[in-house]
Motif scaffolding. Structure first.
Motif, mmCIF file in Angstrom:
data_model
loop_
_atom_site.group_PDB
_atom_site.id
_atom_site.type_symbol
_atom_site.label_atom_id
_atom_site.label_comp_id
_atom_site.label_asym_id
_atom_site.label_seq_id
_atom_site.Cartn_x
_atom_site.Cartn_y
_atom_site.Cartn_z
ATOM 1 N N LYS A 1 0.819 -1.221 0.000
ATOM 2 C CA LYS A 1 0.000 0.000 0.000
ATOM 3 C C LYS A 1 0.852 1.270 0.000
ATOM 4 C CE LYS A 1 -0.740 0.044 4.984
ATOM 5 N NZ LYS A 1 -1.701 -0.153 6.054
ATOM 6 N N PHE A 2 2.003 1.245 0.679
ATOM 7 C CA PHE A 2 2.862 2.433 0.722
ATOM 8 C C PHE A 2 3.461 2.733 -0.647
ATOM 9 C CE2 PHE A 2 3.205 0.601 5.072
ATOM 10 C CZ PHE A 2 2.543 1.621 5.736
ATOM 11 N N TRP A 3 3.932 1.678 -1.325
ATOM 12 C CA TRP A 3 4.578 1.865 -2.625
ATOM 13 C C TRP A 3 3.571 2.241 -3.698
ATOM 14 C CZ3 TRP A 3 9.358 2.702 -1.762
ATOM 15 C CH2 TRP A 3 9.982 2.083 -0.678
ATOM 16 N N VAL A 4 2.377 1.691 -3.621
ATOM 17 C CA VAL A 4 1.320 2.065 -4.576
ATOM 18 C C VAL A 4 0.946 3.532 -4.367
ATOM 19 C CG1 VAL A 4 -1.090 1.667 -5.220
ATOM 20 C CG2 VAL A 4 0.451 -0.275 -4.873
ATOM 21 N N ALA A 5 0.800 3.927 -3.126
ATOM 22 C CA ALA A 5 0.465 5.325 -2.822
ATOM 23 C C ALA A 5 1.581 6.265 -3.281
ATOM 24 C CB ALA A 5 0.197 5.500 -1.325
ATOM 25 N N ALA A 6 2.826 5.878 -3.056
ATOM 26 C CA ALA A 6 3.957 6.707 -3.504
ATOM 27 C C ALA A 6 3.975 6.806 -5.021
ATOM 28 C CB ALA A 6 5.276 6.113 -3.002
ATOM 29 N N SER A 7 3.717 5.710 -5.691
ATOM 30 C CA SER A 7 3.692 5.703 -7.148
ATOM 31 C C SER A 7 2.569 6.597 -7.684
ATOM 32 C CB SER A 7 3.510 4.268 -7.648
ATOM 33 O OG SER A 7 3.478 4.237 -9.045
ATOM 34 N N ASN A 8 1.404 6.499 -7.078
ATOM 35 C CA ASN A 8 0.279 7.351 -7.499
ATOM 36 C C ASN A 8 0.589 8.824 -7.301
ATOM 37 O OD1 ASN A 8 -1.322 5.203 -8.321
ATOM 38 N ND2 ASN A 8 -2.301 4.991 -6.325
ATOM 39 N N ALA A 9 1.174 9.157 -6.162
ATOM 40 C CA ALA A 9 1.532 10.558 -5.898
ATOM 41 C C ALA A 9 2.564 11.049 -6.912
ATOM 42 C CB ALA A 9 2.063 10.712 -4.470
ATOM 43 N N SER A 10 3.535 10.215 -7.228
ATOM 44 C CA SER A 10 4.561 10.600 -8.213
ATOM 45 C C SER A 10 3.944 10.821 -9.587
ATOM 46 C CB SER A 10 5.644 9.525 -8.310
ATOM 47 O OG SER A 10 6.451 9.556 -7.159
ATOM 48 N N ASP B 1 3.191 14.940 -7.374
ATOM 49 C CA ASP B 1 3.167 15.393 -5.988
ATOM 50 C C ASP B 1 4.355 14.743 -5.261
ATOM 51 O OD1 ASP B 1 2.662 16.175 -3.399
ATOM 52 O OD2 ASP B 1 0.533 15.619 -3.434
ATOM 53 N N LEU B 2 5.532 15.321 -5.478
ATOM 54 C CA LEU B 2 6.760 14.744 -4.936
ATOM 55 C C LEU B 2 6.778 14.754 -3.410
ATOM 56 C CD1 LEU B 2 9.370 13.392 -5.781
ATOM 57 C CD2 LEU B 2 10.424 15.648 -5.942
ATOM 58 N N ASP B 3 6.211 15.789 -2.796
ATOM 59 C CA ASP B 3 6.164 15.829 -1.327
ATOM 60 C C ASP B 3 5.379 14.642 -0.769
ATOM 61 O OD1 ASP B 3 7.655 18.145 -1.170
ATOM 62 O OD2 ASP B 3 5.944 19.459 -0.786
ATOM 63 N N MET B 4 4.210 14.378 -1.343
ATOM 64 C CA MET B 4 3.386 13.271 -0.858
ATOM 65 C C MET B 4 4.050 11.930 -1.168
ATOM 66 S SD MET B 4 0.846 12.323 0.884
ATOM 67 C CE MET B 4 -0.069 13.827 1.090
ATOM 68 N N ALA B 5 4.644 11.799 -2.331
ATOM 69 C CA ALA B 5 5.341 10.560 -2.678
ATOM 70 C C ALA B 5 6.476 10.303 -1.696
ATOM 71 C CB ALA B 5 5.868 10.632 -4.110
ATOM 72 N N ALA B 6 7.220 11.345 -1.356
ATOM 73 C CA ALA B 6 8.321 11.218 -0.397
ATOM 74 C C ALA B 6 7.793 10.798 0.972
ATOM 75 C CB ALA B 6 9.088 12.531 -0.293
ATOM 76 N N LYS B 7 6.643 11.324 1.365
ATOM 77 C CA LYS B 7 6.053 10.940 2.656
ATOM 78 C C LYS B 7 5.694 9.459 2.672
ATOM 79 C CE LYS B 7 4.326 15.510 3.722
ATOM 80 N NZ LYS B 7 3.178 16.414 3.812
ATOM 81 N N ALA C 1 14.830 1.014 -5.092
ATOM 82 C CA ALA C 1 15.630 1.611 -6.165
ATOM 83 C C ALA C 1 14.787 2.359 -7.180
ATOM 84 C CB ALA C 1 16.451 0.530 -6.862
ATOM 85 N N ALA C 2 13.535 1.959 -7.338
ATOM 86 C CA ALA C 2 12.645 2.629 -8.292
ATOM 87 C C ALA C 2 12.189 3.998 -7.792
ATOM 88 C CB ALA C 2 11.431 1.748 -8.575
ATOM 89 N N PHE C 3 12.396 4.273 -6.509
ATOM 90 C CA PHE C 3 11.922 5.519 -5.905
ATOM 91 C C PHE C 3 13.082 6.419 -5.474
ATOM 92 C CE2 PHE C 3 8.374 2.655 -5.682
ATOM 93 C CZ PHE C 3 7.281 3.471 -5.928
#
Length: 105
Positions: free
Chosen positions: A20-29, A33-39, A57-59
């Motif tokens: 769920k964290f990586w999917v959310a980061a991917s969606n934000a990217s 929305d780099l700030d949200m992806a970083a969070k 490595a993908a992030f």
């Protein structure tokens, strides 16, 4: 030390919780929305002292940004090994691939 280390095995052992964290980061990217992806990336890595390989490595952009905006400790270091594909495969063969074979047996 550098343990525990976040690695692909975390996703394989705890898929419902870890993905769920990586999917959310991917969606934000994808929505720039780099700030949200970083969070989300920082949240995924919470409790780990190091991280290697996939999916981390993908992030790399999100990791660098997380450090820049203070979501990761100032002491955070990024190491990019440079080696041949053959050396990499030999290492993967004796670590992650060997682990998969053991778990499958």
């Amino acid at each position: 030390g550098l343990a525990p280390c976040y690695h692909l095995r975390v996703l394989l052992k705890k898929p419902e919780e870890a993905w769920k964290f990586w999917v959310a980061a991917s969606n934000a990217s994808r929505h720039n929305d780099l700030d949200m992806a970083a969070k989300w990336v920082a949240k995924a890595l919470q409790g780990y002292m190091s991280a290697a390989d996939v999916p981390v490595a993908a992030f790399w952009r999100e990791l660098l940004h997380a450090k820049e905006i203070g979501l990761l400790p100032k002491e955070t270091a990024f190491v990019l090994p440079r080696r041949s594909g053959e050396d990499w495969y030999e290492s993967a063969e004796s670590t992650i691939l060997a682990g998969w074979r053991e778990e499958a047996a």
